[in-house]
Design a protein around this motif. Sequence first.
Motif, PDB file in Angstrom:
ATOM      1  N   ILE A  28       0.832  -1.205   0.000  1.00 58.50           N
ATOM      2  CA  ILE A  28       0.000   0.000   0.000  1.00 58.50           C
ATOM      3  C   ILE A  28       0.864   1.252   0.000  1.00 58.50           C
ATOM      4  N   ILE A  29       1.933   1.231   0.810  1.00 61.77           N
ATOM      5  CA  ILE A  29       2.845   2.384   0.849  1.00 61.77           C
ATOM      6  C   ILE A  29       3.496   2.602  -0.514  1.00 61.77           C
ATOM      7  N   LEU A  30       3.950   1.504  -1.139  1.00 60.12           N
ATOM      8  CA  LEU A  30       4.540   1.632  -2.477  1.00 60.12           C
ATOM      9  C   LEU A  30       3.535   2.167  -3.485  1.00 60.12           C
ATOM     10  N   CYS A  31       2.290   1.692  -3.379  1.00 59.57           N
ATOM     11  CA  CYS A  31       1.238   2.157  -4.290  1.00 59.57           C
ATOM     12  C   CYS A  31       1.000   3.656  -4.123  1.00 59.57           C
ATOM     13  N   ILE A  32       0.968   4.113  -2.866  1.00 57.34           N
ATOM     14  CA  ILE A  32       0.758   5.543  -2.607  1.00 57.34           C
ATOM     15  C   ILE A  32       1.917   6.365  -3.165  1.00 57.34           C
ATOM     16  N   ILE A  33       3.148   5.876  -2.932  1.00 59.06           N
ATOM     17  CA  ILE A  33       4.321   6.595  -3.439  1.00 59.06           C
ATOM     18  C   ILE A  33       4.280   6.701  -4.962  1.00 59.06           C
ATOM     19  N   TRP A  34       3.784   5.663  -5.624  1.00 61.12           N
ATOM     20  CA  TRP A  34       3.730   5.670  -7.086  1.00 61.12           C
ATOM     21  C   TRP A  34       2.562   6.486  -7.614  1.00 61.12           C
ATOM     22  N   ILE A  35       1.395   6.371  -6.979  1.00 61.31           N
ATOM     23  CA  ILE A  35       0.192   6.933  -7.580  1.00 61.31           C
ATOM     24  C   ILE A  35      -0.010   8.410  -7.270  1.00 61.31           C
ATOM     25  N   VAL A  36       0.542   8.909  -6.156  1.00 60.77           N
ATOM     26  CA  VAL A  36       0.351  10.320  -5.816  1.00 60.77           C
ATOM     27  C   VAL A  36       0.949  11.242  -6.879  1.00 60.77           C
ATOM     28  N   PRO A  37       2.207  11.027  -7.329  1.00 63.87           N
ATOM     29  CA  PRO A  37       2.715  11.896  -8.410  1.00 63.87           C
ATOM     30  C   PRO A  37       1.899  11.795  -9.693  1.00 63.87           C
ATOM     31  N   VAL A  38       1.376  10.587  -9.997  1.00 68.03           N
ATOM     32  CA  VAL A  38       0.578  10.433 -11.212  1.00 68.03           C
ATOM     33  C   VAL A  38      -0.718  11.234 -11.103  1.00 68.03           C
ATOM     34  N   ILE A  39      -1.379  11.124  -9.965  1.00 66.40           N
ATOM     35  CA  ILE A  39      -2.617  11.882  -9.758  1.00 66.40           C
ATOM     36  C   ILE A  39      -2.340  13.386  -9.804  1.00 66.40           C
ATOM     37  N   PHE A  40      -1.240  13.807  -9.179  1.00 69.67           N
ATOM     38  CA  PHE A  40      -0.894  15.226  -9.192  1.00 69.67           C
ATOM     39  C   PHE A  40      -0.600  15.699 -10.612  1.00 69.67           C
ATOM     40  N   GLY A  41       0.063  14.859 -11.409  1.00 67.42           N
ATOM     41  CA  GLY A  41       0.315  15.226 -12.800  1.00 67.42           C
ATOM     42  C   GLY A  41      -0.973  15.347 -13.595  1.00 67.42           C
ATOM     43  N   ILE A  42      -1.916  14.411 -13.368  1.00 66.47           N
ATOM     44  CA  ILE A  42      -3.196  14.477 -14.081  1.00 66.47           C
ATOM     45  C   ILE A  42      -3.966  15.731 -13.701  1.00 66.47           C
ATOM     46  N   THR A  43      -4.053  16.017 -12.412  1.00 61.61           N
ATOM     47  CA  THR A  43      -4.798  17.201 -11.978  1.00 61.61           C
ATOM     48  C   THR A  43      -4.116  18.492 -12.420  1.00 61.61           C
ATOM     49  N   THR A  44      -2.783  18.484 -12.492  1.00 63.37           N
ATOM     50  CA  THR A  44      -2.075  19.680 -12.947  1.00 63.37           C
ATOM     51  C   THR A  44      -2.406  20.009 -14.396  1.00 63.37           C
ATOM     52  N   SER A  45      -2.662  18.968 -15.186  1.00 61.39           N
ATOM     53  CA  SER A  45      -2.998  19.213 -16.584  1.00 61.39           C
ATOM     54  C   SER A  45      -4.348  19.899 -16.741  1.00 61.39           C
ATOM     55  N   PHE A  46      -5.153  19.946 -15.676  1.00 64.63           N
ATOM     56  CA  PHE A  46      -6.447  20.619 -15.716  1.00 64.63           C
ATOM     57  C   PHE A  46      -6.426  21.942 -14.954  1.00 64.63           C
ATOM     58  N   ILE A  78       0.475  13.050 -20.072  1.00 59.91           N
ATOM     59  CA  ILE A  78      -0.658  12.167 -19.773  1.00 59.91           C
ATOM     60  C   ILE A  78      -1.158  11.499 -21.044  1.00 59.91           C
ATOM     61  N   LEU A  79      -1.249  12.239 -22.138  1.00 62.73           N
ATOM     62  CA  LEU A  79      -1.665  11.637 -23.405  1.00 62.73           C
ATOM     63  C   LEU A  79      -0.690  10.556 -23.861  1.00 62.73           C
ATOM     64  N   ALA A  80       0.581  10.731 -23.535  1.00 63.05           N
ATOM     65  CA  ALA A  80       1.593   9.774 -23.977  1.00 63.05           C
ATOM     66  C   ALA A  80       1.490   8.441 -23.246  1.00 63.05           C
ATOM     67  N   ILE A  81       0.953   8.432 -22.019  1.00 64.71           N
ATOM     68  CA  ILE A  81       0.879   7.180 -21.269  1.00 64.71           C
ATOM     69  C   ILE A  81      -0.440   6.441 -21.472  1.00 64.71           C
ATOM     70  N   ILE A  82      -1.403   7.083 -22.131  1.00 57.00           N
ATOM     71  CA  ILE A  82      -2.714   6.439 -22.298  1.00 57.00           C
ATOM     72  C   ILE A  82      -2.625   5.131 -23.096  1.00 57.00           C
ATOM     73  N   PRO A  83      -1.909   5.062 -24.246  1.00 58.98           N
ATOM     74  CA  PRO A  83      -1.872   3.788 -24.998  1.00 58.98           C
ATOM     75  C   PRO A  83      -1.306   2.622 -24.199  1.00 58.98           C
ATOM     76  N   THR A  84      -0.196   2.831 -23.475  1.00 58.99           N
ATOM     77  CA  THR A  84       0.366   1.736 -22.693  1.00 58.99           C
ATOM     78  C   THR A  84      -0.552   1.373 -21.530  1.00 58.99           C
ATOM     79  N   LEU A  85      -1.260   2.353 -20.972  1.00 59.04           N
ATOM     80  CA  LEU A  85      -2.223   2.061 -19.903  1.00 59.04           C
ATOM     81  C   LEU A  85      -3.363   1.204 -20.430  1.00 59.04           C
ATOM     82  N   LEU A  86      -3.869   1.537 -21.616  1.00 59.34           N
ATOM     83  CA  LEU A  86      -4.932   0.725 -22.223  1.00 59.34           C
ATOM     84  C   LEU A  86      -4.426  -0.677 -22.551  1.00 59.34           C
ATOM     85  N   LEU A  87      -3.181  -0.772 -23.021  1.00 61.82           N
ATOM     86  CA  LEU A  87      -2.600  -2.090 -23.304  1.00 61.82           C
ATOM     87  C   LEU A  87      -2.572  -2.950 -22.052  1.00 61.82           C
TER      88      LEU A  87
END
Length: 304
Positions: A40-58, A275-284
Amino acid sequence: MSNQAAQQMDNSPLLNGQNAGKRKGSGISISKYLSYLFLIILCIIWIVPVIFGITTSFRSQTEVVSSGFRMFPKEWIFDNYIAILENTSTAPILRWLMNSLLIATMHTLLVVVVISITGYGYSRMKFKGRDTLFFTLLGISFFPGVVNLIPSYKIIDALGWVNTSWAMVIPGLAGMGNIFLVRQFMNGIPKELDESAHVDGASHYRIYMSIIVPLIKPVLIVCALFSFTGSWNDFLWPVIVFTDVDKMPVTAGLLLLQDIYGNYRMIGQLMGSAILAIIPTLLLFVFAQKYFVQSINLNSGIKG
């Protein structure tokens, strides 16, 4: 009598075994909970920057500069993505995505063909120096890839492939890591199948196509997924071989965007492009994770 009976019951092997089982079970539970906590700690460390990057794009540029660290924007806007998609001259993000998709798909298909044929040669065919050649190449593959950058570029330049997709598609087709996985998987397939086919008059090509390829699909799926993501995420090599903006893959384009959107002028657009660049690999991953998990057991479906 009651005290003696109670003492005998406490010393009974059955109860001792049950108590030991409870203690063992509690130990397993604690280790399991600690493992979950660590994940869970590793997941939080990984996902917080991703969420912050997504929200920053808006966010608007004013909010990016003035608000500091806020997980969610005060006002959600889509202007950054509109500006990204409308910019088809200096930063054609959609063209870059199509270039990366074409390169990664062609590279993956050719990798599957090359490693399956090469793995068959190293596993099923007998020739002088086979194992020596294989382990020599495997040892050479442990050298850092950066050592080969200049020789690889010289070869690509001599072939006239600079600023073309072939500069990304062809190099790395015969990766020894993938060949090693395929060879080890084939070694687990009973060779009696080959011998029976030889008795019936089958050639190596027929054995490879009709017997080996259907049995090695799990490991080919693993290698295909790794090859696609590796080609899509490759950064250093496309930066070196591409100078034409319209022919760049998305990773090289993102570096160009740092010059266009950098210096804290258009951070929202820079994050939106990432964010647009990571969408194809995420869908894969979303659509292929079932096959990937099933393919982790490289010896599934093969019995001696």
